[in-house]
Design a protein around this motif. Structure first.
Motif, PDB file in Angstrom:
ATOM      1  N   CYS A   7       0.446  -0.830   0.052  1.00 16.94           N
ATOM      2  CA  CYS A   7       0.456  -0.173  -0.362  1.00 16.94           C
ATOM      3  C   CYS A   7       0.998   1.671   0.216  1.00 16.94           C
ATOM      4  CB  CYS A   7      -1.091   0.322   1.194  1.00 16.94           C
ATOM      5  SG  CYS A   7      -1.902  -1.475   1.672  1.00 16.94           S
ATOM      6  N   GLU A   8      -0.139   2.303  -0.445  1.00 14.78           N
ATOM      7  CA  GLU A   8       1.022   3.892  -0.900  1.00 14.78           C
ATOM      8  C   GLU A   8      -0.288   4.869  -0.131  1.00 14.78           C
ATOM      9  OE1 GLU A   8       3.237   7.214  -3.337  1.00 14.78           O
ATOM     10  OE2 GLU A   8       2.777   5.242  -4.034  1.00 14.78           O
ATOM     11  N   PHE A   9       0.133   5.298   1.301  1.00 14.50           N
ATOM     12  CA  PHE A   9      -0.461   6.706   1.353  1.00 14.50           C
ATOM     13  C   PHE A   9       0.155   7.848   1.096  1.00 14.50           C
ATOM     14  CE2 PHE A   9      -1.200   2.592   3.857  1.00 14.50           C
ATOM     15  CZ  PHE A   9      -2.567   2.705   4.283  1.00 14.50           C
ATOM     16  N   ARG A  10      -0.485   8.517   1.220  1.00 12.55           N
ATOM     17  CA  ARG A  10      -0.462  10.607   1.161  1.00 12.55           C
ATOM     18  C   ARG A  10      -0.825  11.007   2.110  1.00 12.55           C
ATOM     19  NH1 ARG A  10      -2.408  14.941  -0.044  1.00 12.55           N
ATOM     20  NH2 ARG A  10      -4.121  14.401  -0.747  1.00 12.55           N
ATOM     21  N   VAL A  11       0.249  11.465   3.490  1.00 14.70           N
ATOM     22  CA  VAL A  11      -0.326  11.928   4.535  1.00 14.70           C
ATOM     23  C   VAL A  11      -0.487  13.406   3.202  1.00 14.70           C
ATOM     24  CG1 VAL A  11       0.391  13.549   6.025  1.00 14.70           C
ATOM     25  CG2 VAL A  11       1.249  11.413   6.086  1.00 14.70           C
ATOM     26  N   GLN A  12      -2.527  14.110   4.308  1.00 17.55           N
ATOM     27  CA  GLN A  12      -3.447  15.527   3.725  1.00 17.55           C
ATOM     28  C   GLN A  12      -2.583  16.246   3.954  1.00 17.55           C
ATOM     29  OE1 GLN A  12      -6.593  14.273   5.478  1.00 17.55           O
ATOM     30  NE2 GLN A  12      -7.267  12.527   4.187  1.00 17.55           N
ATOM     31  N   VAL A  84      -3.381   6.018  -1.730  1.00 22.09           N
ATOM     32  CA  VAL A  84      -3.082   6.036  -3.101  1.00 22.09           C
ATOM     33  C   VAL A  84      -3.841   4.889  -4.259  1.00 22.09           C
ATOM     34  CG1 VAL A  84      -1.767   7.519  -4.246  1.00 22.09           C
ATOM     35  CG2 VAL A  84      -1.737   7.958  -1.881  1.00 22.09           C
ATOM     36  N   SER A  85      -2.537   4.140  -3.284  1.00 22.00           N
ATOM     37  CA  SER A  85      -2.983   2.754  -4.473  1.00 22.00           C
ATOM     38  C   SER A  85      -2.419   1.149  -3.303  1.00 22.00           C
ATOM     39  CB  SER A  85      -1.969   2.326  -5.279  1.00 22.00           C
ATOM     40  OG  SER A  85      -0.424   2.590  -4.483  1.00 22.00           O
ATOM     41  N   VAL A  86      -3.106   0.601  -3.433  1.00 21.48           N
ATOM     42  CA  VAL A  86      -3.117  -1.061  -2.750  1.00 21.48           C
ATOM     43  C   VAL A  86      -2.684  -1.879  -3.776  1.00 21.48           C
ATOM     44  CG1 VAL A  86      -4.165  -2.865  -1.698  1.00 21.48           C
ATOM     45  CG2 VAL A  86      -4.367  -0.875  -1.412  1.00 21.48           C
TER      46      VAL A  86
END
Length: 112
Positions: A7-12, A84-86
């Protein structure tokens, strides 16, 4: 066969970064005690404010159990970051198939 999840995350917002890191560490700590979790490792991405995680479970049911165990932490995480994506690598159970159907940024890779 195990289930691998990336997974990819983006801090808001930049001021949410320290809270995101605290929550990511709390999730990793919780996962360390789960018998079906084989790997749960966070990474800092090259893009500012982006983080990735590699998760590996004995099977899709173990991934579902993990999500149930850390539901409150995930709610907090999603209040400061967006997914963002999985990418899933392996067989999915009904819970994960239903969750992933129709979502942007989700890819499923089944064994050959």
């Amino acid at each position: 066969m195990t289930l691998l999840v990336q997974c990819e995350f983006r801090v808001q917002r930049p001021d949410h970064e320290s809270e995101f890191i605290r929550l990511a560490r709390a999730l990793a700590s919780a996962a360390a005690d789960e018998p079906g979790t084989l790997r749960y490792q966070w990474f800092v991405a090259q893009r500012p404010g982006h983080y990735s995680i590699l998760e590996e479970y004995v099977d899709a049911d173990a991934a579902e159990t993990h999500n149930g165990n850390v539901g409150a932490l995930l709610v907090e995480l999603f209040s400061v970051a967006e997914l963002v994506s999985v990418s899933f690598y392996g067989e999915l159970n009904k819970y994960l198939r239903d969750w992933s159907t129709g979502r942007d940024g989700v890819s499923v890779h089944v064994p050959l």
